[in-house]
Scaffold this motif. Structure first.
Motif, PDB file in Angstrom:
ATOM      1  N   UNK A 245       0.448  -1.010  -0.068  1.00  0.00           N
ATOM      2  CA  UNK A 245       0.366   0.252   0.087  1.00  0.00           C
ATOM      3  C   UNK A 245       0.861   1.538  -0.639  1.00  0.00           C
ATOM      4  N   UNK A 246       0.808   2.363  -0.858  1.00  0.00           N
ATOM      5  CA  UNK A 246       1.401   3.625  -0.821  1.00  0.00           C
ATOM      6  C   UNK A 246       0.310   4.405  -1.423  1.00  0.00           C
ATOM      7  N   UNK A 247       1.117   5.798  -1.048  1.00  0.00           N
ATOM      8  CA  UNK A 247       0.167   6.937  -1.005  1.00  0.00           C
ATOM      9  C   UNK A 247      -0.847   6.813  -2.987  1.00  0.00           C
ATOM     10  N   UNK A 248      -1.272   7.547  -3.145  1.00  0.00           N
ATOM     11  CA  UNK A 248      -1.683   7.099  -4.194  1.00  0.00           C
ATOM     12  C   UNK A 248      -0.783   7.934  -5.210  1.00  0.00           C
ATOM     13  N   UNK A 249      -0.704   9.315  -5.281  1.00  0.00           N
ATOM     14  CA  UNK A 249      -0.196  10.035  -5.425  1.00  0.00           C
ATOM     15  C   UNK A 249       1.726   8.964  -6.574  1.00  0.00           C
ATOM     16  N   UNK A 250       1.584   8.360  -5.064  1.00  0.00           N
ATOM     17  CA  UNK A 250       2.717   7.784  -5.860  1.00  0.00           C
ATOM     18  C   UNK A 250       2.625   6.925  -6.722  1.00  0.00           C
ATOM     19  N   UNK A 251       1.880   5.572  -6.356  1.00  0.00           N
ATOM     20  CA  UNK A 251       1.286   4.622  -7.152  1.00  0.00           C
ATOM     21  C   UNK A 251       0.650   4.966  -9.118  1.00  0.00           C
ATOM     22  N   UNK A 252       0.707   6.348  -8.656  1.00  0.00           N
ATOM     23  CA  UNK A 252       0.496   7.061 -10.118  1.00  0.00           C
ATOM     24  C   UNK A 252       1.224   7.338 -10.804  1.00  0.00           C
ATOM     25  N   UNK A 253       2.377   7.902 -10.512  1.00  0.00           N
ATOM     26  CA  UNK A 253       3.877   7.516 -10.998  1.00  0.00           C
ATOM     27  C   UNK A 253       4.452   6.324 -11.149  1.00  0.00           C
ATOM     28  N   UNK A 254       3.912   5.774 -10.475  1.00  0.00           N
ATOM     29  CA  UNK A 254       4.820   4.082 -10.806  1.00  0.00           C
ATOM     30  C   UNK A 254       3.868   3.835 -11.954  1.00  0.00           C
ATOM     31  N   UNK A 255       2.739   3.375 -11.663  1.00  0.00           N
ATOM     32  CA  UNK A 255       2.090   3.288 -12.600  1.00  0.00           C
ATOM     33  C   UNK A 255       1.824   4.140 -14.026  1.00  0.00           C
ATOM     34  N   UNK A 256       2.150   5.138 -14.100  1.00  0.00           N
ATOM     35  CA  UNK A 256       1.855   6.547 -15.201  1.00  0.00           C
ATOM     36  C   UNK A 256       0.804   6.344 -15.676  1.00  0.00           C
ATOM     37  N   UNK A 257      -0.538   6.567 -14.757  1.00  0.00           N
ATOM     38  CA  UNK A 257      -1.215   7.028 -15.038  1.00  0.00           C
ATOM     39  C   UNK A 257      -2.027   8.387 -15.386  1.00  0.00           C
ATOM     40  N   UNK A 258      -1.047   9.620 -14.821  1.00  0.00           N
ATOM     41  CA  UNK A 258      -1.452  10.613 -14.470  1.00  0.00           C
ATOM     42  C   UNK A 258      -1.737  10.610 -13.788  1.00  0.00           C
ATOM     43  N   UNK A 259      -3.949  11.611 -13.883  1.00  0.00           N
ATOM     44  CA  UNK A 259      -4.266  12.052 -12.572  1.00  0.00           C
ATOM     45  C   UNK A 259      -6.025  10.868 -12.808  1.00  0.00           C
TER      46      UNK A 259
END
Length: 416
Positions: free
Chosen positions: A207-221
């Motif tokens: 489990x990680x902050x949602x901002x870090x998950x977006x960065x990791x998976x390159x999903x933007x916002x």
């Protein structure tokens, strides 16, 4: 069933047969023990089954919500508006944006499949299933951009990591180059270890902050889904109906029954089958009561005939033998309830003792889904079990009681 004074006296005398009737007493004792074991088995198994369902529901729903609104292709660009609409829906208590993606994690040559979950930090700290089950570390260290994550206890054990260790998460969703898509390897520090009690989650969750998950998976916002909780999980269809209609073109709405249909349907079927089978065991046990009463009637035929000549009525004899059999059943039911409750209270100690004695791990979380044997006593169900056992015991007394009541004193005493 109201008994007169002499009927109570005779019933008490027949419950404690004399020296020449030791075999009858032994059969009656076996009847009592058989009913006790049957009732105890039914109480234990049904309480454990209830515990399974309650624990699984609390833990699974505690992590996945009562329903999810999931975008097609796992993308919800307009997730803020959807979450606001969900919160305004009558019956909805919360709507939490999530990102979930199966990935791969490595540490010192060890590797495991993981389920990376991105959540807002406030939601992570507010989720009881996570907040109340931190075994090491602290959630306070989990902030956006810090590179800190929370992992499950079984995953930590498999990778051999502790708080402060640095794991590498491998994502296939990397930048595109002339040579193809590059795999990304991103290091993260373990800030906390949690144990929610569901083996599959403890073995996989990162489990990680949602901002870090977006960065990791390159999903933007964008996010993958919105987790919805309601004030009545059993009325989930009505509560989620407006959202299903409104977002049918952009998202799929699934509730907890659809997401875990096979599991909870299997538990429901198991409960019915288990109750039926163990009720048959109790029914077989009360046949011992029938046998002991038949032998008692045959042994007391002369006494019954004398009682009839002294003015005892058929109804009185009927009540005496029905009382004897029902009392044996009631004692067995009471002892079975006590034995069942004692076992449930010490269930973990019993399992641990048996496992040590035979050298085999009886409760293996990899096979049992939960880390501990659960139990939940349902007063209504316990009452039904007791009433069913008492009913079977009562029915077992009818034939010998009628046989005793129909004894012809003339035929019995003719040659005495």
């Amino acid at each position: 069933m109201l008994l007169s004074r002499y009927e109570r006296m005779i019933a008490r005398r027949y419950l404690l047969p004399g020296r020449g009737e030791a075999f009858i007493a032994m059969v009656a004792s076996i009847s009592l023990v058989a009913v006790m074991l049957g009732v105890a088995a039914l109480v234990i198994v049904m309480s454990v089954m209830n515990g399974f369902r309650a624990e699984l529901f609390d833990k699974i729903v505690g992590l996945n919500g009562h329903a999810i609104i999931q975008g097609y292709n796992n993308q919800l660009p307009d997730w803020r508006r959807i979450a606001d609409d969900a919160r305004r829906t009558p019956g909805v208590t919360s709507a939490t944006p999530l990102i979930e993606q199966p990935l791969f994690a490595t540490y010192n040559g060890r590797s495991e499949f993981i389920l990376a979950r991105g959540m807002r930090v406030a939601d992570i700290r507010a989720t009881p299933t996570i907040r109340d089950n931190v075994k090491q570390g602290a959630l306070a260290a989990l902030t956006p951009g810090s590179g800190n994550v929370v992992i499950g206890s079984r995953l930590a054990m498999s990778l051999g990591v502790t708080v402060g260790s640095e794991i590498t998460i491998i994502s296939p969703q990397g930048p595109t180059t002339p040579f193809g898509t590059m795999i990304r390897q991103v290091p993260y520090r373990v800030a906390a270890i949690v144990e929610v009690g569901v083996y599959d989650y403890d073995k996989a969750f990162v489990i990680m902050p949602i901002e870090d998950a977006q960065t990791l998976l390159l999903t933007g916002d964008s996010v993958g889904m919105i987790e919805v909780e309601t004030n009545d999980p059993d009325d989930i269809d009505r509560i989620m109906a407006p959202l299903k209609q409104k977002y049918v073109a952009s998202a799929q709405v699934s509730d907890w029954r659809q997401l875990n249909a096979e599991l909870f349907e299997a538990l429901a079927v198991d409960r019915i089958v288990t109750f039926t089978v163990l009720s048959i065991i109790i029914l077989i046990a009360v046949f011992n009561i029938l046998s002991s009463l038949i032998m008692l009637v045959r042994a007391k035929t002369r006494d019954i005939a004398i009682l009839r000549t002294m003015g005892a009525t058929r109804g009185g004899l009927l009540r005496i033998f029905m009382t004897v059999g029902t009392t044996i059943g009631a004692l067995g039911v009471s002892a079975g309830l006590v034995l069942g409750f004692i076992f449930l209270y010490f269930r973990q100690a019993v399992i641990g003792g048996v496992s040590r004695a035979i050298g085999i791990e009886i409760w293996d979380p990899t096979m049992r889904y939960l880390t501990e044997l659960p139990s939940k006593v349902d007063p209504v169900e316990i009452t039904v079990i007791a009433l069913v056992a008492l009913l079977f015991s009562f029915l077992a007394t009818l034939y010998p009681a009628f046989k005793a009541a129909n004894t012809d004193p003339v035929q019995v005493l003719r040659y005495d």
